[in-house]
Enzyme design. Structure first.
Site, PDB file in Angstrom:
ATOM      1  N   HIS A  70      10.315   1.231   0.485  1.00  0.00           N
ATOM      2  CA  HIS A  70       8.968   0.640   0.534  1.00  0.00           C
ATOM      3  C   HIS A  70       8.608   0.322   1.981  1.00  0.00           C
ATOM      4  O   HIS A  70       9.466  -0.067   2.772  1.00  0.00           O
ATOM      5  CB  HIS A  70       8.923  -0.626  -0.323  1.00  0.00           C
ATOM      6  CG  HIS A  70       7.536  -1.131  -0.518  1.00  0.00           C
ATOM      7  ND1 HIS A  70       6.898  -1.922   0.419  1.00  0.00           N
ATOM      8  CD2 HIS A  70       6.645  -0.932  -1.511  1.00  0.00           C
ATOM      9  CE1 HIS A  70       5.671  -2.191  -0.013  1.00  0.00           C
ATOM     10  NE2 HIS A  70       5.492  -1.599  -1.178  1.00  0.00           N
ATOM     11  N   ASN A 113       4.825  -3.266  -8.577  1.00  0.00           N
ATOM     12  CA  ASN A 113       5.769  -3.837  -7.612  1.00  0.00           C
ATOM     13  C   ASN A 113       5.374  -5.288  -7.370  1.00  0.00           C
ATOM     14  O   ASN A 113       4.382  -5.551  -6.699  1.00  0.00           O
ATOM     15  CB  ASN A 113       5.720  -3.028  -6.311  1.00  0.00           C
ATOM     16  CG  ASN A 113       6.535  -3.677  -5.213  1.00  0.00           C
ATOM     17  OD1 ASN A 113       7.420  -4.484  -5.481  1.00  0.00           O
ATOM     18  ND2 ASN A 113       6.240  -3.315  -3.970  1.00  0.00           N
ATOM     19  N   TRP A 114       6.174  -6.190  -7.902  1.00  0.00           N
ATOM     20  CA  TRP A 114       5.816  -7.607  -7.811  1.00  0.00           C
ATOM     21  C   TRP A 114       6.245  -8.246  -6.494  1.00  0.00           C
ATOM     22  O   TRP A 114       6.006  -9.453  -6.286  1.00  0.00           O
ATOM     23  CB  TRP A 114       6.439  -8.376  -8.987  1.00  0.00           C
ATOM     24  CG  TRP A 114       5.725  -8.164 -10.290  1.00  0.00           C
ATOM     25  CD1 TRP A 114       4.596  -7.416 -10.505  1.00  0.00           C
ATOM     26  CD2 TRP A 114       6.093  -8.725 -11.560  1.00  0.00           C
ATOM     27  NE1 TRP A 114       4.233  -7.474 -11.834  1.00  0.00           N
ATOM     28  CE2 TRP A 114       5.134  -8.268 -12.512  1.00  0.00           C
ATOM     29  CE3 TRP A 114       7.116  -9.546 -12.001  1.00  0.00           C
ATOM     30  CZ2 TRP A 114       5.190  -8.625 -13.859  1.00  0.00           C
ATOM     31  CZ3 TRP A 114       7.173  -9.898 -13.344  1.00  0.00           C
ATOM     32  CH2 TRP A 114       6.218  -9.439 -14.259  1.00  0.00           C
ATOM     33  N   LYS A 115       6.908  -7.486  -5.633  1.00  0.00           N
ATOM     34  CA  LYS A 115       7.336  -8.029  -4.333  1.00  0.00           C
ATOM     35  C   LYS A 115       8.069  -9.357  -4.558  1.00  0.00           C
ATOM     36  O   LYS A 115       8.869  -9.445  -5.474  1.00  0.00           O
ATOM     37  CB  LYS A 115       6.136  -8.170  -3.397  1.00  0.00           C
ATOM     38  CG  LYS A 115       5.286  -6.890  -3.385  1.00  0.00           C
ATOM     39  CD  LYS A 115       4.255  -6.845  -2.305  1.00  0.00           C
ATOM     40  CE  LYS A 115       3.401  -5.602  -2.486  1.00  0.00           C
ATOM     41  NZ  LYS A 115       2.748  -5.163  -1.285  1.00  0.00           N
ATOM     42  N   SER A 175      -3.528  -0.561  -2.556  1.00  0.00           N
ATOM     43  CA  SER A 175      -4.722  -1.253  -3.043  1.00  0.00           C
ATOM     44  C   SER A 175      -5.334  -0.589  -4.285  1.00  0.00           C
ATOM     45  O   SER A 175      -6.563  -0.502  -4.396  1.00  0.00           O
ATOM     46  CB  SER A 175      -5.749  -1.405  -1.921  1.00  0.00           C
ATOM     47  OG  SER A 175      -5.191  -2.158  -0.847  1.00  0.00           O
ATOM     48  N   GLU A 229       2.300   6.137  -0.160  1.00  0.00           N
ATOM     49  CA  GLU A 229       1.665   4.857   0.113  1.00  0.00           C
ATOM     50  C   GLU A 229       1.279   4.793   1.590  1.00  0.00           C
ATOM     51  O   GLU A 229       2.093   4.389   2.433  1.00  0.00           O
ATOM     52  CB  GLU A 229       2.640   3.712  -0.197  1.00  0.00           C
ATOM     53  CG  GLU A 229       3.077   3.678  -1.645  1.00  0.00           C
ATOM     54  CD  GLU A 229       3.409   2.253  -2.092  1.00  0.00           C
ATOM     55  OE1 GLU A 229       2.788   1.821  -3.070  1.00  0.00           O
ATOM     56  OE2 GLU A 229       4.234   1.590  -1.455  1.00  0.00           O
ATOM     57  N   GLY A 235      -1.894  -3.581   0.491  1.00  0.00           N
ATOM     58  CA  GLY A 235      -2.231  -5.000   0.574  1.00  0.00           C
ATOM     59  C   GLY A 235      -3.411  -5.292   1.466  1.00  0.00           C
ATOM     60  O   GLY A 235      -3.662  -6.444   1.818  1.00  0.00           O
ATOM     61  N   GLY A 272       0.772  -2.902  -6.224  1.00  0.00           N
ATOM     62  CA  GLY A 272       1.290  -4.182  -5.757  1.00  0.00           C
ATOM     63  C   GLY A 272       0.470  -5.327  -6.319  1.00  0.00           C
ATOM     64  O   GLY A 272       0.646  -5.743  -7.467  1.00  0.00           O
ATOM     65  N   GLY A 273      -0.466  -5.843  -5.513  1.00  0.00           N
ATOM     66  CA  GLY A 273      -1.234  -7.041  -5.864  1.00  0.00           C
ATOM     67  C   GLY A 273      -1.822  -7.031  -7.270  1.00  0.00           C
ATOM     68  O   GLY A 273      -1.709  -8.020  -8.011  1.00  0.00           O
ATOM     69  N   GLU A 290       7.281  -2.140   3.334  1.00  0.00           N
ATOM     70  CA  GLU A 290       7.665  -3.490   3.789  1.00  0.00           C
ATOM     71  C   GLU A 290       9.138  -3.529   4.155  1.00  0.00           C
ATOM     72  O   GLU A 290       9.543  -4.238   5.076  1.00  0.00           O
ATOM     73  CB  GLU A 290       7.314  -4.527   2.704  1.00  0.00           C
ATOM     74  CG  GLU A 290       5.815  -4.771   2.667  1.00  0.00           C
ATOM     75  CD  GLU A 290       5.255  -5.149   1.309  1.00  0.00           C
ATOM     76  OE1 GLU A 290       6.010  -5.599   0.429  1.00  0.00           O
ATOM     77  OE2 GLU A 290       4.026  -4.970   1.121  1.00  0.00           O
TER      78      GLU A 290
HETATM   79  C1  PEP Z   1       2.805  -1.799  -2.926  1.00  0.00           C
HETATM   80  O1  PEP Z   1       3.326  -2.895  -2.755  1.00  0.00           O
HETATM   81  O2  PEP Z   1       3.513  -0.799  -3.122  1.00  0.00           O
HETATM   82  C2  PEP Z   1       1.343  -1.714  -2.886  1.00  0.00           C
HETATM   83  C3  PEP Z   1       0.783  -0.537  -2.970  1.00  0.00           C
HETATM   84  O3  PEP Z   1       0.650  -2.902  -2.753  1.00  0.00           O
HETATM   85  P1  PEP Z   1      -0.948  -3.105  -2.983  1.00  0.00           P
HETATM   86  O4  PEP Z   1      -1.279  -2.448  -4.306  1.00  0.00           O
HETATM   87  O5  PEP Z   1      -1.110  -4.607  -3.038  1.00  0.00           O
HETATM   88  O6  PEP Z   1      -1.636  -2.469  -1.857  1.00  0.00           O
END
Ligand code: PEP
Length: 227
Positions: free
Chosen positions: A84, A6-8, A186, A150, A156, A207-208, A86
């Site tokens: 998600h 997930n590149w946000k 994470s 999640e 994040g 994500g990151g 966010e």
């Molecule tokens: C996400 O955006 O779904 C996520 C899990 O982010 P991260 O891996 O950065 O925690």
């Protein structure tokens, strides 16, 4: 196993092309990239499996800032993330809008990754199971649906659920809905083997660490060779 990145709101079309030109996922894992809307066309051109980060429940209309299943399908996008954290926390997404988005996308022929997960306060109050039951109860059982667990406190933040916490939550979700369940929060190359080694963990939503081609490839590698 499925590993989705997930590149946000990162990477425009140029960076998307560069990443995908360098990305060689190993055999034995399905790698999915979820770029921002403006980079979907560039991503689809790579031939990789591409999902959007959201999708609306109407085919068209006066819904500024939204995107429809029709537009995504015309672009060659194969699926979408819905719900998600966010979106839930920053943009007012509710269980009801998540249900509408998931149902419509599945009916339209898209695959769906529906995100669920408890807040830190909810975990501390012992409400994790109730929250997951409520969030999962609105989702339809469908062969093209995948759920991502999640925990919001792990997204994040660098904090990760322990493999035991992930296993427990995934087992609960699977007892409610017979679908693959991805872990997100994470995930990094260092913790991926242990998390992905849990029996109820069917992949990861990253994500990151998905923004860097080497770290995302390393996570895909861990999924291809679960310990
Ligand atoms: C996400 O955006 O779904 C996520 C899990 O982010 P991260 O891996 O950065 O925690």
């Amino acid at each position: 196993m499925l590993v989705a990145g997930n590149w946000k709101m990162y990477k425009g079309p140029g960076e998307t092309r560069d990443f995908l030109a360098a990305f060689r996922p190993p055999d034995g894992v399905e790698a999915v990239i979820c770029p921002p809307f403006g980079s979907l066309g560039a991503a689809v051109a790579s031939g990789r499996t591409i999902f959007a980060q959201n999708v609306h429940w109407e085919d068209e209309g006066a819904f500024t800032g939204e995107v429809s299943t029709r537009i995504l399908l015309e672009l060659g996008v194969q699926g979408a993330i819905v719900g998600h954290s966010e979106r839930r926390q920053l943009f007012g997404e509710t269980d009801e809008t998540v249900r509408l988005r998931a149902e419509h996308a599945l009916e339209a022929g898209l695959r769906v990754i529906a995100c669920v997960g408890e807040l830190n306060e909810e975990r501390e109050r012992g409400e994790t199971e109730d929250v997951l039951r409520r969030q999962v109860s609105v989702l339809p059982e469908h062969e093209a649906l995948v759920v991502a667990y999640e925990p919001v406190w792990a997204i994040g933040t660098g904090k990760t659920a322990t493999p035991e916490q992930a296993q427990e939550a995934h087992a609960l979700i699977k007892s409610l809905l017979d679908v693959p369940v991805l872990y997100g929060g994470s995930v990094k190359p260092e913790n991926a083997p242990e998390l992905l080694g849990q029996p109820a963990v069917d992949g990861a939503l990253v994500g990151g660490a998905s923004l860097d081609v080497e770290s995302f490839t390393a996570i895909c590698q861990a999924a291809a060779t679960p310990s």
